[in-house]
Design a protein around this motif. Structure first.
Motif, PDB file in Angstrom:
ATOM      1  N   LYS A   1       0.876  -1.271  -0.022  1.00 43.52           N
ATOM      2  CA  LYS A   1      -0.112   0.019  -0.118  1.00 43.52           C
ATOM      3  C   LYS A   1       0.907   1.157  -0.023  1.00 43.52           C
ATOM      4  O   LYS A   1       0.432   2.352  -0.762  1.00 43.52           O
ATOM      5  CB  LYS A   1      -0.786  -0.099   1.309  1.00 43.52           C
ATOM      6  CG  LYS A   1      -1.953  -1.021   1.046  1.00 43.52           C
ATOM      7  CD  LYS A   1      -2.771  -0.948   2.338  1.00 43.52           C
ATOM      8  CE  LYS A   1      -3.933  -1.922   2.131  1.00 43.52           C
ATOM      9  NZ  LYS A   1      -4.992  -1.729   3.228  1.00 43.52           N
ATOM     10  N   LEU A   2       1.958   1.356   0.664  1.00 43.52           N
ATOM     11  CA  LEU A   2       2.941   2.352   0.869  1.00 43.52           C
ATOM     12  C   LEU A   2       3.404   2.588  -0.723  1.00 43.52           C
ATOM     13  O   LEU A   2       3.377   3.673  -1.131  1.00 43.52           O
ATOM     14  CB  LEU A   2       3.972   2.086   1.652  1.00 43.52           C
ATOM     15  CG  LEU A   2       3.595   2.254   3.370  1.00 43.52           C
ATOM     16  CD1 LEU A   2       4.707   1.764   4.344  1.00 43.52           C
ATOM     17  CD2 LEU A   2       3.123   3.714   3.436  1.00 43.52           C
ATOM     18  N   ALA A   3       3.876   1.532  -1.360  1.00 36.38           N
ATOM     19  CA  ALA A   3       4.450   1.596  -2.676  1.00 36.38           C
ATOM     20  C   ALA A   3       3.432   2.155  -3.509  1.00 36.38           C
ATOM     21  O   ALA A   3       4.055   2.931  -4.612  1.00 36.38           O
ATOM     22  CB  ALA A   3       4.954   0.162  -2.972  1.00 36.38           C
ATOM     23  N   GLU A   4       2.109   1.814  -3.271  1.00 35.13           N
ATOM     24  CA  GLU A   4       1.271   2.434  -4.310  1.00 35.13           C
ATOM     25  C   GLU A   4       1.153   3.877  -4.162  1.00 35.13           C
ATOM     26  O   GLU A   4       0.609   4.749  -5.010  1.00 35.13           O
ATOM     27  CB  GLU A   4      -0.090   1.848  -3.957  1.00 35.13           C
ATOM     28  CG  GLU A   4      -0.580   0.557  -4.818  1.00 35.13           C
ATOM     29  CD  GLU A   4      -2.124   0.089  -4.500  1.00 35.13           C
ATOM     30  OE1 GLU A   4      -2.736   0.817  -3.795  1.00 35.13           O
ATOM     31  OE2 GLU A   4      -2.317  -0.750  -5.372  1.00 35.13           O
ATOM     32  N   LEU A   5       1.353   4.508  -2.806  1.00 34.79           N
ATOM     33  CA  LEU A   5       1.245   5.788  -2.436  1.00 34.79           C
ATOM     34  C   LEU A   5       2.780   6.430  -3.068  1.00 34.79           C
ATOM     35  O   LEU A   5       2.756   7.614  -2.635  1.00 34.79           O
ATOM     36  CB  LEU A   5       0.851   5.768  -0.919  1.00 34.79           C
ATOM     37  CG  LEU A   5      -0.367   5.739  -0.469  1.00 34.79           C
ATOM     38  CD1 LEU A   5      -0.537   5.474   0.839  1.00 34.79           C
ATOM     39  CD2 LEU A   5      -1.525   6.220  -1.355  1.00 34.79           C
ATOM     40  N   GLY A   6       3.565   5.969  -3.533  1.00 31.02           N
ATOM     41  CA  GLY A   6       4.977   6.130  -3.696  1.00 31.02           C
ATOM     42  C   GLY A   6       5.721   6.361  -2.560  1.00 31.02           C
ATOM     43  O   GLY A   6       6.724   7.193  -2.595  1.00 31.02           O
ATOM     44  N   LEU A   7       5.545   5.637  -1.751  1.00 36.04           N
ATOM     45  CA  LEU A   7       6.129   5.844  -0.207  1.00 36.04           C
ATOM     46  C   LEU A   7       6.906   4.481   0.181  1.00 36.04           C
ATOM     47  O   LEU A   7       6.696   3.381  -0.327  1.00 36.04           O
ATOM     48  CB  LEU A   7       5.311   6.324   0.806  1.00 36.04           C
ATOM     49  CG  LEU A   7       4.445   7.570   0.593  1.00 36.04           C
ATOM     50  CD1 LEU A   7       3.397   7.568   1.707  1.00 36.04           C
ATOM     51  CD2 LEU A   7       5.391   8.708   0.738  1.00 36.04           C
ATOM     52  N   THR A   8       7.744   4.592   1.109  1.00 39.63           N
ATOM     53  CA  THR A   8       8.730   3.288   1.378  1.00 39.63           C
ATOM     54  C   THR A   8       8.787   3.261   2.865  1.00 39.63           C
ATOM     55  O   THR A   8       8.853   4.410   3.627  1.00 39.63           O
ATOM     56  CB  THR A   8       9.882   3.107   0.926  1.00 39.63           C
ATOM     57  OG1 THR A   8      10.640   4.282   1.306  1.00 39.63           O
ATOM     58  CG2 THR A   8       9.758   2.818  -0.581  1.00 39.63           C
ATOM     59  N   LEU A   9       8.468   2.272   3.499  1.00 39.40           N
ATOM     60  CA  LEU A   9       8.808   2.188   4.945  1.00 39.40           C
ATOM     61  C   LEU A   9      10.469   2.446   5.348  1.00 39.40           C
ATOM     62  O   LEU A   9      11.210   1.589   5.007  1.00 39.40           O
ATOM     63  CB  LEU A   9       8.462   0.692   5.466  1.00 39.40           C
ATOM     64  CG  LEU A   9       8.366   0.697   7.047  1.00 39.40           C
ATOM     65  CD1 LEU A   9       7.326   1.326   7.774  1.00 39.40           C
ATOM     66  CD2 LEU A   9       8.279  -0.792   7.672  1.00 39.40           C
TER      67      LEU A   9
END
Length: 153
Positions: free
Chosen positions: A6-14
């Motif tokens: 879900k983070l990747a879909e938002l262009g984010l990474t943990l």
């Protein structure tokens, strides 16, 4: 879908969880709850932008940094639990290093809250919240976020 997906879909990474800067741990698991320490907007070991919101930092920049704090809180949780086992976000505390007279504190903390709703949904992502202006924060950070999550049984 996993939280990382879900983070990747938002262009984010943990991110990698930041090491504590004092005598505490980043997160504590107690039963099916995880409590995080306050998380600052740190990327690659540095505060993204230092200063007071409404002075050196715009409210929009601070909102973006609240999202970074939220990501750092999830990283802290990952030290003691699998973030895909988060059932719901229970509570978020947001602290804004605001200039005197700055009152748009809730809008800044929405940077964290809105991310949690996107990741966990309307039911499990919405949470109880405190959002307050403070005189100073560690390292002159403009915002700090802490959270409590409930893990799946």
């Amino acid at each position: 879908m996993s939280i990382k997906d879900k983070l990747a879909e938002l262009g984010l990474t943990l991110p990698t969880a930041a090491a504590p800067v004092a005598a505490y741990v980043p997160a504590v698991n107690s039963g099916n709850l995880v409590f995080t320490a306050g998380q600052l907007p740190v990327v690659d070991g540095k505060i993204v932008i230092a200063g007071k919101v409404g002075q050196e930092v715009t409210p929009e920049q601070a909102k973006d940094m609240a999202q970074i704090c939220a990501l750092n809180a999830l990283a802290a949780i990952s030290l003691v639990a699998d973030i895909d086992q988060i059932h719901r976000v229970v509570r978020v505390g947001g602290f804004v290093n605001g200039a005197p007279g700055f009152t748009a504190i809730p809008a800044v903390v929405n940077g964290a809250s809105e991310l949690f709703i996107k990741l966990f949904g309307e039911v499990n992502g919405k949470h109880a919240r405190t959002a307050v202006r403070v005189a100073e924060l560690p390292l002159n950070a403009p915002v700090e976020v802490e959270m409590i999550v409930e893990l799946k049984s």
